[in-house]
Design a protein around this motif. Structure first.
Motif, short mmCIF file in Angstrom:
data_model
loop_
_atom_site.label_atom_id
_atom_site.label_comp_id
_atom_site.label_asym_id
_atom_site.label_seq_id
_atom_site.Cartn_x
_atom_site.Cartn_y
_atom_site.Cartn_z
N TYR A 147 0.62 6.87 1.44
CA TYR A 147 -0.03 7.21 0.16
C TYR A 147 -0.02 8.72 -0.01
O TYR A 147 -0.53 9.45 0.85
CB TYR A 147 -1.48 6.73 0.15
CG TYR A 147 -1.64 5.27 -0.18
CD1 TYR A 147 -1.25 4.28 0.71
CD2 TYR A 147 -2.20 4.88 -1.40
CE1 TYR A 147 -1.40 2.94 0.39
CE2 TYR A 147 -2.36 3.54 -1.71
CZ TYR A 147 -1.96 2.57 -0.81
OH TYR A 147 -2.11 1.24 -1.12
N ASP A 201 -8.26 6.27 4.98
CA ASP A 201 -9.35 5.33 4.67
C ASP A 201 -10.51 5.48 5.66
O ASP A 201 -11.23 4.50 5.95
CB ASP A 201 -8.85 3.87 4.69
CG ASP A 201 -8.03 3.52 3.45
OD1 ASP A 201 -7.78 4.41 2.61
OD2 ASP A 201 -7.65 2.34 3.32
N VAL A 246 -2.67 7.95 4.78
CA VAL A 246 -3.21 7.78 3.42
C VAL A 246 -3.95 9.05 2.99
O VAL A 246 -4.83 9.53 3.70
CB VAL A 246 -4.22 6.60 3.35
CG1 VAL A 246 -4.84 6.52 1.95
CG2 VAL A 246 -3.55 5.28 3.70
N PHE A 268 -5.88 9.63 -0.69
CA PHE A 268 -6.19 8.81 -1.86
C PHE A 268 -7.33 9.48 -2.62
O PHE A 268 -8.41 9.66 -2.07
CB PHE A 268 -6.60 7.41 -1.38
CG PHE A 268 -6.70 6.37 -2.47
CD1 PHE A 268 -5.65 5.50 -2.72
CD2 PHE A 268 -7.87 6.23 -3.22
CE1 PHE A 268 -5.75 4.52 -3.70
CE2 PHE A 268 -7.97 5.26 -4.20
CZ PHE A 268 -6.90 4.40 -4.44
N ASP A 305 -13.73 2.04 -4.20
CA ASP A 305 -12.98 3.06 -4.96
C ASP A 305 -13.59 3.44 -6.31
O ASP A 305 -12.98 3.19 -7.37
CB ASP A 305 -11.53 2.57 -5.15
CG ASP A 305 -10.82 2.38 -3.83
OD1 ASP A 305 -11.42 2.65 -2.77
OD2 ASP A 305 -9.66 1.94 -3.84
N ARG A 354 -6.74 -2.40 -10.50
CA ARG A 354 -7.46 -1.37 -9.74
C ARG A 354 -7.37 -0.05 -10.48
O ARG A 354 -6.63 0.10 -11.44
CB ARG A 354 -6.84 -1.18 -8.35
CG ARG A 354 -7.16 -2.28 -7.36
CD ARG A 354 -6.52 -1.93 -6.02
NE ARG A 354 -6.65 -3.02 -5.08
CZ ARG A 354 -7.69 -3.19 -4.27
NH1 ARG A 354 -8.69 -2.36 -4.28
NH2 ARG A 354 -7.72 -4.21 -3.43
N ARG A 405 -17.02 5.43 -0.82
CA ARG A 405 -16.86 4.07 -0.31
C ARG A 405 -17.02 4.07 1.20
O ARG A 405 -16.56 5.00 1.87
CB ARG A 405 -15.45 3.57 -0.68
CG ARG A 405 -15.08 2.25 -0.06
CD ARG A 405 -13.68 1.84 -0.50
NE ARG A 405 -13.24 0.67 0.20
CZ ARG A 405 -12.01 0.19 0.16
NH1 ARG A 405 -11.08 0.81 -0.57
NH2 ARG A 405 -11.68 -0.90 0.83
C1 BMA Z 1 -5.31 0.55 -1.75
C2 BMA Z 1 -6.81 0.56 -1.95
C3 BMA Z 1 -7.38 1.90 -1.51
C4 BMA Z 1 -6.90 2.29 -0.13
C5 BMA Z 1 -5.40 2.16 -0.03
C6 BMA Z 1 -4.86 2.45 1.37
O1 BMA Z 1 -4.77 -0.69 -2.06
O2 BMA Z 1 -7.39 -0.47 -1.18
O3 BMA Z 1 -8.78 1.77 -1.47
O4 BMA Z 1 -7.25 3.64 0.13
O5 BMA Z 1 -5.01 0.85 -0.41
O6 BMA Z 1 -5.39 1.53 2.29
#
Ligand code: BMA
Length: 312
Positions: free
Chosen positions: A222, A283, A261, A263, A88, A135, A41
């Protein structure tokens, strides 16, 4: 340390992308024949997201295609629901083709699109497989009693933001949905959890590497955790590891477009019993780390907590 960060992280940044983007993150990665294929992404410079493609022969050094891989559709039903971007992605190889599930984001909310490709050159949008607001859809690489199975994370203001399972005979129509793992109060994942990488088959169960979020006075953090699902019936959760397996610690994880974060949208099991786990950091950039699959399984089994908290 369960996960050894690769010494040259981050492995991909916006500087490796030949078109203008602000970020490279939250990438799905699959190994096919001798190639690692990454669908990542990126935020464009207007803040909306597109997907790019990169190829590697060792899982660490990736070369990005000259053009984006998937941009919001410009006609038909998908255009209406991808107006704010595509985000994502997750990839699974099943029945001789790759399925890519991605967040289709629009003024109507976030929902999941499913696209198919056989070669990562042409891609065919198949269906929007959830309503808003969902999601993190990951599809298992095998069928169960003739049905496809997926994990996802619906967003609800009433129930806590948990991991659910659903089944489908044809990838288009999904049902028999059930909530199977919930956030744990005052734990690292108490605010919400969501499926991360496509589940990985191990001798002891399906390994589900998921993300969990904790709200602090200076924003959300995260982290990644693991759960183990029954091999024959993935709605049965054998164990959820109580502690996280990865948290933002390095500078590139603690600062960026969204701070604090890690992720994941993909992990690649290798023949030597290790697994490459890929994660978007802050991100902003893409990272990889290596773990032993047996260690992650042991982490679930030896350090368990209940899978479900019953909301009052
Ligand atoms: C989540 C998504 C992920 C992102 C995370 C932190 O809600 O939008 O894509 O990595 O938030 O911003």
């Amino acid at each position: 340390m369960l996960i050894q960060r690769y010494k040259n992280n981050p492995i991909l940044t916006k500087n490796g992308v030949p078109y203008p983007v602000a970020t490279v993150h939250n990438a799905a990665v699959v190994k096919h024949k001798n190639q690692y294929i990454m669908i990542f992404r990126s935020h464009k410079l207007n803040g909306r997201s597109i997907l790019g493609k990169a190829i590697s022969y060792d899982g660490f050094h990736f070369e990005v295609d000259r053009e984006p891989f998937l941009e919001p559709a410009d006609s038909g039903i998908f255009a209406e629901y991808e107006k704010f971007g595509v985000e994502d992605p997750r990839i699974v190889f099943i029945d001789g083709e790759f399925l890519i599930t991605y967040t289709a984001y629009s003024p109507h909310g976030a929902r999941i699109g499913l696209a198919k490709t056989k070669n990562f050159k042409t891609i065919h949008r198949f269906s929007l497989i959830t309503q808003a607001d969902y999601r993190n859809v990951v599809i298992f690489p095998e069928k169960f009693n003739g049905l496809y199975a997926r994990l996802d994370r619906p967003h609800s203001d009433i129930s806590d933001w948990s991991i659910w399972i659903s089944y489908s005979p044809d990838l288009r129509f999904w049902g028999d949905s059930k909530r199977i793992i919930s956030p744990e109060p005052y734990h690292w994942d108490e605010m919400k959890i969501g499926p991360g990488a496509t589940p990985v088959k191990t001798s002891q169960g399906w390994l589900n590497i998921y993300h969990g979020v904790f709200a602090t006075m200076s924003g959300s953090v995260y982290r990644l955790g693991v759960a183990l699902h029954d091999l024959k019936d993935p709605s049965k959760v054998i164990a959820v590891g109580d502690e996280w397996i990865l948290q933002p610690e390095e500078v590139y994880e603690r600062t960026g477009y969204v701070p604090n974060v890690v992720f994941t949208c993909g992990a690649v099991p290798e023949e030597d019993g290790t697994i490459k786990i890929y994660w978007g950091a802050a991100d902003t950039v893409m990272c990889v780390g290596i773990a032993k699959i047996d260690d992650l399984v042991a982490h679930c089994l030896n350090n368990q907590r209940p899978a479900l908290k019953i909301s009052s």
